[in-house]
Design a protein around this motif. Sequence first.
Motif, short mmCIF file in Angstrom:
data_model
loop_
_atom_site.label_atom_id
_atom_site.label_comp_id
_atom_site.label_asym_id
_atom_site.label_seq_id
_atom_site.Cartn_x
_atom_site.Cartn_y
_atom_site.Cartn_z
N TYR A 63 0.81 -1.22 0.00
CA TYR A 63 0.00 0.00 0.00
C TYR A 63 0.84 1.27 0.00
CZ TYR A 63 -3.08 -3.56 2.05
OH TYR A 63 -3.77 -4.72 2.29
N VAL A 64 0.31 2.30 -0.70
CA VAL A 64 0.82 3.66 -0.56
C VAL A 64 -0.41 4.52 -0.31
CG1 VAL A 64 2.18 5.51 -1.58
CG2 VAL A 64 2.58 3.17 -2.30
N HIS A 65 -0.59 4.92 0.93
CA HIS A 65 -1.79 5.67 1.30
C HIS A 65 -1.45 7.10 1.70
CE1 HIS A 65 -4.64 2.03 2.25
NE2 HIS A 65 -4.16 2.01 1.01
N LEU A 66 -2.30 8.00 1.27
CA LEU A 66 -2.12 9.41 1.60
C LEU A 66 -3.25 9.79 2.56
CD1 LEU A 66 -0.23 11.69 0.73
CD2 LEU A 66 -1.69 12.07 -1.24
N VAL A 67 -2.88 10.23 3.77
CA VAL A 67 -3.88 10.45 4.82
C VAL A 67 -3.66 11.82 5.47
CG1 VAL A 67 -4.82 9.51 6.99
CG2 VAL A 67 -3.82 7.96 5.31
N PRO A 68 -4.74 12.63 5.60
CA PRO A 68 -4.58 13.90 6.32
C PRO A 68 -4.14 13.62 7.76
CG PRO A 68 -6.73 13.78 5.23
CD PRO A 68 -6.12 12.42 5.13
N GLU A 69 -3.27 14.45 8.29
CA GLU A 69 -2.76 14.23 9.64
C GLU A 69 -3.89 14.09 10.67
OE1 GLU A 69 0.18 17.11 10.70
OE2 GLU A 69 0.63 16.14 12.61
N LYS A 70 -4.94 14.87 10.51
CA LYS A 70 -6.04 14.83 11.49
C LYS A 70 -6.81 13.51 11.44
CE LYS A 70 -9.28 17.43 8.52
NZ LYS A 70 -9.84 16.28 7.83
N ASP A 71 -6.70 12.78 10.36
CA ASP A 71 -7.42 11.51 10.22
C ASP A 71 -6.52 10.29 10.46
OD1 ASP A 71 -9.67 12.95 9.56
OD2 ASP A 71 -9.31 12.79 7.39
N LEU A 72 -5.27 10.54 10.85
CA LEU A 72 -4.30 9.45 10.95
C LEU A 72 -4.76 8.34 11.90
CD1 LEU A 72 -1.55 8.59 9.85
CD2 LEU A 72 -0.49 9.65 11.86
N THR A 73 -5.31 8.70 13.05
CA THR A 73 -5.72 7.67 14.03
C THR A 73 -6.93 6.88 13.54
OG1 THR A 73 -7.02 9.32 15.19
CG2 THR A 73 -4.81 8.88 16.05
N LYS A 74 -7.62 7.43 12.50
CA LYS A 74 -8.80 6.73 11.97
C LYS A 74 -8.43 5.83 10.78
CE LYS A 74 -11.15 10.73 12.15
NZ LYS A 74 -12.06 11.72 11.62
N HIS A 75 -7.16 5.89 10.34
CA HIS A 75 -6.75 5.08 9.19
C HIS A 75 -6.94 3.60 9.51
CE1 HIS A 75 -3.60 3.19 6.50
NE2 HIS A 75 -4.43 3.75 5.65
N LYS A 76 -7.70 2.90 8.65
CA LYS A 76 -8.11 1.52 8.93
C LYS A 76 -6.95 0.57 9.20
CE LYS A 76 -12.64 0.68 7.00
NZ LYS A 76 -13.21 0.83 5.67
N LEU A 77 -5.86 0.70 8.44
CA LEU A 77 -4.79 -0.29 8.54
C LEU A 77 -3.71 0.05 9.57
CD1 LEU A 77 -4.48 -0.98 4.72
CD2 LEU A 77 -5.65 -2.36 6.42
N THR A 78 -3.59 1.32 9.95
CA THR A 78 -2.53 1.66 10.92
C THR A 78 -3.06 2.26 12.22
OG1 THR A 78 -2.26 3.92 10.08
CG2 THR A 78 -0.91 2.22 9.04
#
Length: 273
Positions: free
Chosen positions: A114-129
């Motif tokens: 995977y190469v995922h681009l995630v806004p910093e504010k949503d990082l804790t909501k990222h499904k895989l990490t």
Amino acid sequence: MPELPEITVVARQMNKETKGKRISHIESRQPKNLNMPVTEFVKTAKGKTIKAVTSKGKWIFIKLDPAYYLLINRGMNADVLHFTSNQKPPEKYQFKLTFADKTGFTIQFQWFGYVHLVPEKDLTKHKLTGRLGISPIDEKFTPEHFRKLLANRKARIKSFLLDQKNVAGIGNVYIQDILFKAKLHPNRGISTLSEREIIDLYNGIQTVLNHSIRLGGLAYEKDFYGQKGKFTIDEFLVGYKTGKPCPTCKTLIEKIKTGSTSSYICPNCQPVE
Ligand SMILES: [Zn+2]
């Protein structure tokens, strides 16, 4: 499959080579690796600057400025390779990121990744990490943290440690020697562990993983510069050593089935009970 040592080695090298650089070009030949359409991905990432590269478990975390994260998971054994402006980039790749100074890196995935681009504010909501446990080499991973993690758990020790929500970064490669160092059978129930055994296990995790980081990771995995690690099969104590004598007591090492995974144990040093 790369585990914590291999990911740590690449992340540290990436941090050294890419920190402060501005993303100018991105090419994706395999859009399924991304978490958004290619055009949107490129538009979002372009112009952003690398603040720092770290790792957590089996993931590389690239902090971008402004306020985004680029998350990379190498899957089975993707090569993440650096190139400089006077070097021809590797020909085979599914993802290529170039900086304003014409240096960059490519990723050649095998099977998945995977190469995922995630806004910093949503990082804790990222499904895989978002739900990953603490990495054993993180300073927050103290003996006290480990003791609390194991308190009131009923699982078997091996399956517990392989669950990335509990501890991030240990897979079926390094777990073999970690359990051997602590003299624990993979099927031991956590509730049966003594205080001494918990400390031995904590120390085993630190010793085995840090030893491999110092050697640059596994000999069949490449680092950011395309160099192979120096952790060869000879470095293993019991892992992948079926029929060889145990380094402590000379009993022959056995390969056994433990749930869905294989385990290598010394039946004398790691009794079931
Ligand atoms: Zn033994």
